[in-house]
Design a protein around this motif. Structure first.
Motif, PDB file in Angstrom:
ATOM      1  N   ASN A   1       0.850  -1.191   0.000  1.00  0.00           N
ATOM      2  CA  ASN A   1       0.000   0.000   0.000  1.00  0.00           C
ATOM      3  C   ASN A   1       0.883   1.237   0.000  1.00  0.00           C
ATOM      4  O   ASN A   1       1.975   1.232   0.570  1.00  0.00           O
ATOM      5  N   VAL A   2       0.400   2.314  -0.630  1.00  0.00           N
ATOM      6  CA  VAL A   2       1.155   3.560  -0.720  1.00  0.00           C
ATOM      7  C   VAL A   2       0.216   4.732  -0.473  1.00  0.00           C
ATOM      8  O   VAL A   2      -0.969   4.665  -0.821  1.00  0.00           O
ATOM      9  N   ILE A   3       0.736   5.787   0.173  1.00  0.00           N
ATOM     10  CA  ILE A   3      -0.044   7.013   0.372  1.00  0.00           C
ATOM     11  C   ILE A   3       0.857   8.227   0.149  1.00  0.00           C
ATOM     12  O   ILE A   3       2.077   8.139   0.191  1.00  0.00           O
ATOM     13  N   TRP A   4       0.205   9.356  -0.066  1.00  0.00           N
ATOM     14  CA  TRP A   4       0.862  10.664  -0.107  1.00  0.00           C
ATOM     15  C   TRP A   4       0.510  11.347   1.207  1.00  0.00           C
ATOM     16  O   TRP A   4      -0.662  11.459   1.564  1.00  0.00           O
TER      17      TRP A   4
ATOM     18  N   GLY B   1       1.389  14.521   2.070  1.00  0.00           N
ATOM     19  CA  GLY B   1       1.487  15.969   1.949  1.00  0.00           C
ATOM     20  C   GLY B   1       2.914  16.459   1.787  1.00  0.00           C
ATOM     21  O   GLY B   1       3.144  17.601   1.407  1.00  0.00           O
ATOM     22  N   GLY B   2       3.889  15.588   2.062  1.00  0.00           N
ATOM     23  CA  GLY B   2       5.290  15.970   1.916  1.00  0.00           C
ATOM     24  C   GLY B   2       6.141  14.901   1.271  1.00  0.00           C
ATOM     25  O   GLY B   2       7.181  15.181   0.704  1.00  0.00           O
ATOM     26  N   GLN B   3       5.682  13.643   1.381  1.00  0.00           N
ATOM     27  CA  GLN B   3       6.416  12.525   0.797  1.00  0.00           C
ATOM     28  C   GLN B   3       5.457  11.367   0.556  1.00  0.00           C
ATOM     29  O   GLN B   3       4.349  11.342   1.072  1.00  0.00           O
ATOM     30  N   TRP B   4       5.918  10.422  -0.234  1.00  0.00           N
ATOM     31  CA  TRP B   4       5.192   9.176  -0.438  1.00  0.00           C
ATOM     32  C   TRP B   4       5.630   8.188   0.627  1.00  0.00           C
ATOM     33  O   TRP B   4       6.794   8.165   1.011  1.00  0.00           O
ATOM     34  N   GLY B   5       4.717   7.373   1.107  1.00  0.00           N
ATOM     35  CA  GLY B   5       5.041   6.330   2.075  1.00  0.00           C
ATOM     36  C   GLY B   5       4.409   5.025   1.641  1.00  0.00           C
ATOM     37  O   GLY B   5       3.262   5.010   1.183  1.00  0.00           O
ATOM     38  N   ALA B   6       5.148   3.933   1.744  1.00  0.00           N
ATOM     39  CA  ALA B   6       4.633   2.612   1.361  1.00  0.00           C
ATOM     40  C   ALA B   6       5.023   1.593   2.425  1.00  0.00           C
ATOM     41  O   ALA B   6       6.087   1.701   3.034  1.00  0.00           O
ATOM     42  N   VAL B   7       4.151   0.611   2.627  1.00  0.00           N
ATOM     43  CA  VAL B   7       4.414  -0.468   3.583  1.00  0.00           C
ATOM     44  C   VAL B   7       4.310  -1.804   2.876  1.00  0.00           C
ATOM     45  O   VAL B   7       3.676  -1.931   1.837  1.00  0.00           O
ATOM     46  N   GLY B   8       4.945  -2.813   3.496  1.00  0.00           N
ATOM     47  CA  GLY B   8       4.919  -4.132   2.891  1.00  0.00           C
ATOM     48  C   GLY B   8       5.274  -5.235   3.862  1.00  0.00           C
ATOM     49  O   GLY B   8       5.125  -5.095   5.079  1.00  0.00           O
TER      50      GLY B   8
ATOM     51  N   ALA C   1      -2.174   4.669   6.602  1.00  0.00           N
ATOM     52  CA  ALA C   1      -3.032   5.857   6.555  1.00  0.00           C
ATOM     53  C   ALA C   1      -2.387   6.939   7.409  1.00  0.00           C
ATOM     54  O   ALA C   1      -1.666   6.640   8.366  1.00  0.00           O
ATOM     55  N   ARG C   2      -2.664   8.173   7.067  1.00  0.00           N
ATOM     56  CA  ARG C   2      -2.159   9.281   7.885  1.00  0.00           C
ATOM     57  C   ARG C   2      -2.873   9.262   9.228  1.00  0.00           C
ATOM     58  O   ARG C   2      -4.090   9.161   9.294  1.00  0.00           O
TER      59      ARG C   2
END
Length: 107
Positions: free
Chosen positions: A30-33, A35-42, A74-75
């Motif tokens: 999963n990936v999210i934005w 507001g300052g960077q992209w973040g992904a988990v796995g 999620a943020r």
């Protein structure tokens, strides 16, 4: 993001996609934005961050010694970049590199 560390970037709304050089062999789920960077988990605690334009991806772990799998990110706080809620093998909060696992100790 996808299997075997796949990260794809688009600059035209999804018409064309460019692969990023693999940074990990673990699956990214999963990936999210934020507001300052992209973040992904796995899988195996992998946490990836990428720059605003989808470049400069860095791979690490959500916390030292954490090998759990995460399927969602999620943020946690709209006013606090770098604060996330992670779900998968468990439910946890990641705040500026510090992991709190709900219901048990993080490490």
């Amino acid at each position: 993001v996808g299997l075997s560390g796949t990260i794809l970037v688009t600059h035209d709304g999804g018409l064309h996609w460019t692969p990023v050089a693999p940074q990990t062999r673990e699956h990214l789920n999963n990936v999210i934005w934020d507001g300052g960077q992209w973040g992904a988990v796995g899988d195996k605690g992998v946490f990836a961050t990428g720059g605003p334009d989808g470049s400069n991806w860095k791979i690490g772990r959500v916390s030292e010694g954490n090998l759990g799998w995460n399927t969602q990110i999620a943020r946690a706080d709209a006013d606090q970049p770098g604060h996330y809620v992670l779900a998968g093998a468990g439910l946890s909060r990641l705040a500026n590199g510090s992991l709190s696992v709900f219901g048990r100790s993080a490490d």
